[in-house]
Design a protein around this motif. Structure first.
Motif, PDB file in Angstrom:
ATOM      1  N   MET A 128       7.737 110.027 -60.870  1.00 32.99           N
ATOM      2  CA  MET A 128       7.191 108.679 -60.748  1.00 32.99           C
ATOM      3  C   MET A 128       7.459 107.869 -62.004  1.00 32.99           C
ATOM      4  N   TYR A 129       7.181 108.465 -63.165  1.00 37.34           N
ATOM      5  CA  TYR A 129       7.346 107.737 -64.420  1.00 37.34           C
ATOM      6  C   TYR A 129       8.824 107.492 -64.741  1.00 37.34           C
ATOM      7  N   SER A 130       9.692 108.373 -64.289  1.00 37.73           N
ATOM      8  CA  SER A 130      11.117 108.193 -64.571  1.00 37.73           C
ATOM      9  C   SER A 130      11.689 106.983 -63.837  1.00 37.73           C
ATOM     10  N   SER A 131      11.073 106.603 -62.720  1.00 41.18           N
ATOM     11  CA  SER A 131      11.571 105.463 -61.948  1.00 41.18           C
ATOM     12  C   SER A 131      10.700 104.220 -62.114  1.00 41.18           C
ATOM     13  N   MET A 132       9.648 104.325 -62.897  1.00 41.17           N
ATOM     14  CA  MET A 132       8.716 103.210 -63.061  1.00 41.17           C
ATOM     15  C   MET A 132       9.254 102.213 -64.089  1.00 41.17           C
ATOM     16  N   PRO A 133       9.157 100.916 -63.826  1.00 43.43           N
ATOM     17  CA  PRO A 133       9.579  99.925 -64.825  1.00 43.43           C
ATOM     18  C   PRO A 133       8.799 100.099 -66.125  1.00 43.43           C
ATOM     19  N   SER A 134       9.479  99.847 -67.229  1.00 45.77           N
ATOM     20  CA  SER A 134       8.835 100.044 -68.535  1.00 45.77           C
ATOM     21  C   SER A 134       7.591  99.183 -68.683  1.00 45.77           C
ATOM     22  N   GLU A 135       7.608  98.003 -68.094  1.00 41.03           N
ATOM     23  CA  GLU A 135       6.444  97.121 -68.209  1.00 41.03           C
ATOM     24  C   GLU A 135       5.243  97.704 -67.461  1.00 41.03           C
ATOM     25  N   ALA A 136       5.482  98.400 -66.359  1.00 42.53           N
ATOM     26  CA  ALA A 136       4.387  99.034 -65.625  1.00 42.53           C
ATOM     27  C   ALA A 136       3.783 100.167 -66.442  1.00 42.53           C
ATOM     28  N   ILE A 137       4.630 100.949 -67.101  1.00 39.47           N
ATOM     29  CA  ILE A 137       4.129 102.018 -67.975  1.00 39.47           C
ATOM     30  C   ILE A 137       3.327 101.423 -69.118  1.00 39.47           C
TER      31      ILE A 137
END
Length: 219
Positions: A128-137
């Motif tokens: 999930m985190y590998s495909s999540m936009p950096s702004e969402a993280i």
């Protein structure tokens, strides 16, 4: 027919006293808080919730007089930086997913979940985190780090100490001065110590101005 409200227990009253007594204190006595006590405050603070229990908060505790003096101009010469026993820099780890294996492994060791469940959680959140936009993280990290910051200040008050959150400082200069990599995002500084002067009393908006049931007002 009206329903009477249950009376508060002593435990509840003590908790509400902590909330009411917490104020932003900007003048501190030159009293040292031991590292053991600071560590315990941080340990209790980290019981705060976080998304997927990934705990993205990190703390840089600055208690050296020389380093506090170095921090002073970076924090726009706010005197609480040097007067307080310590300044805790709350940082968010943008790569906190790296700790997923350790976190869920500890949950297995504690008997909170089976090993196969932990393994599936690690795989799920890593994907999930590998495909999540950096702004969402980044948004998750800010939210979770805000939760732990508030909990830290309440724990400090429960132990008889005072705090003030500091958002007014040069974040870029802070990161450079203390050698903090771009893996971390600065959330806030929290000065902690014993008040030399009490924090100013403040007011809050009536709850009817800020809370609404089931729908927002038109304007």
């Amino acid at each position: 027919m009206s329903v009477s409200q249950p009376s508060q227990t002593l435990e509840q009253q003590l908790f509400f006293d902590v909330i009411r007594d917490r104020r932003s204190v900007r003048s501190y006595d030159p009293q040292v808080i031991s590292r053991e006590e600071l560590t315990e405050i941080l340990r209790q603070a980290t019981l705060a919730p976080s998304a997927a229990n990934l705990q993205p908060w990190r703390f840089l505790v600055i208690d050296s007089p020389e380093l506090k003096q170095q921090l002073l101009p970076i924090a726009f010469n706010q005197q609480q930086v040097i007067e307080a026993s310590a300044v805790i820099a709350v940082l968010g780890d943008l790569e906190n997913i790296r700790m997923a294996g350790k976190i869920y492994g500890l949950a297995v060791d504690a008997g909170f979940m089976p090993a196969d469940t932990a393994k599936s959680f690690v795989e799920r959140y890593t994907d999930m985190y590998s495909s999540m936009p950096s702004e969402a993280i980044r948004q998750i990290v800010y939210t979770d780090s805000g939760l732990v910051s508030m909990q830290l200040m309440l724990v400090a008050r429960a132990k008889g100490y005072d705090t003030v959150p500091i958002g007014g400082y040069d974040k870029q200069k802070f990161m450079k001065a203390f050698g903090i990599s771009e893996r971390y995002v600065p959330i806030m500084l929290i000065a902690i110590g014993k008040a030399a002067k009490p924090g100013h009393p403040t007011v809050r908006l009536p709850i009817d101005d800020v809370a609404f049931f089931n729908e927002m007002p038109d304007a």
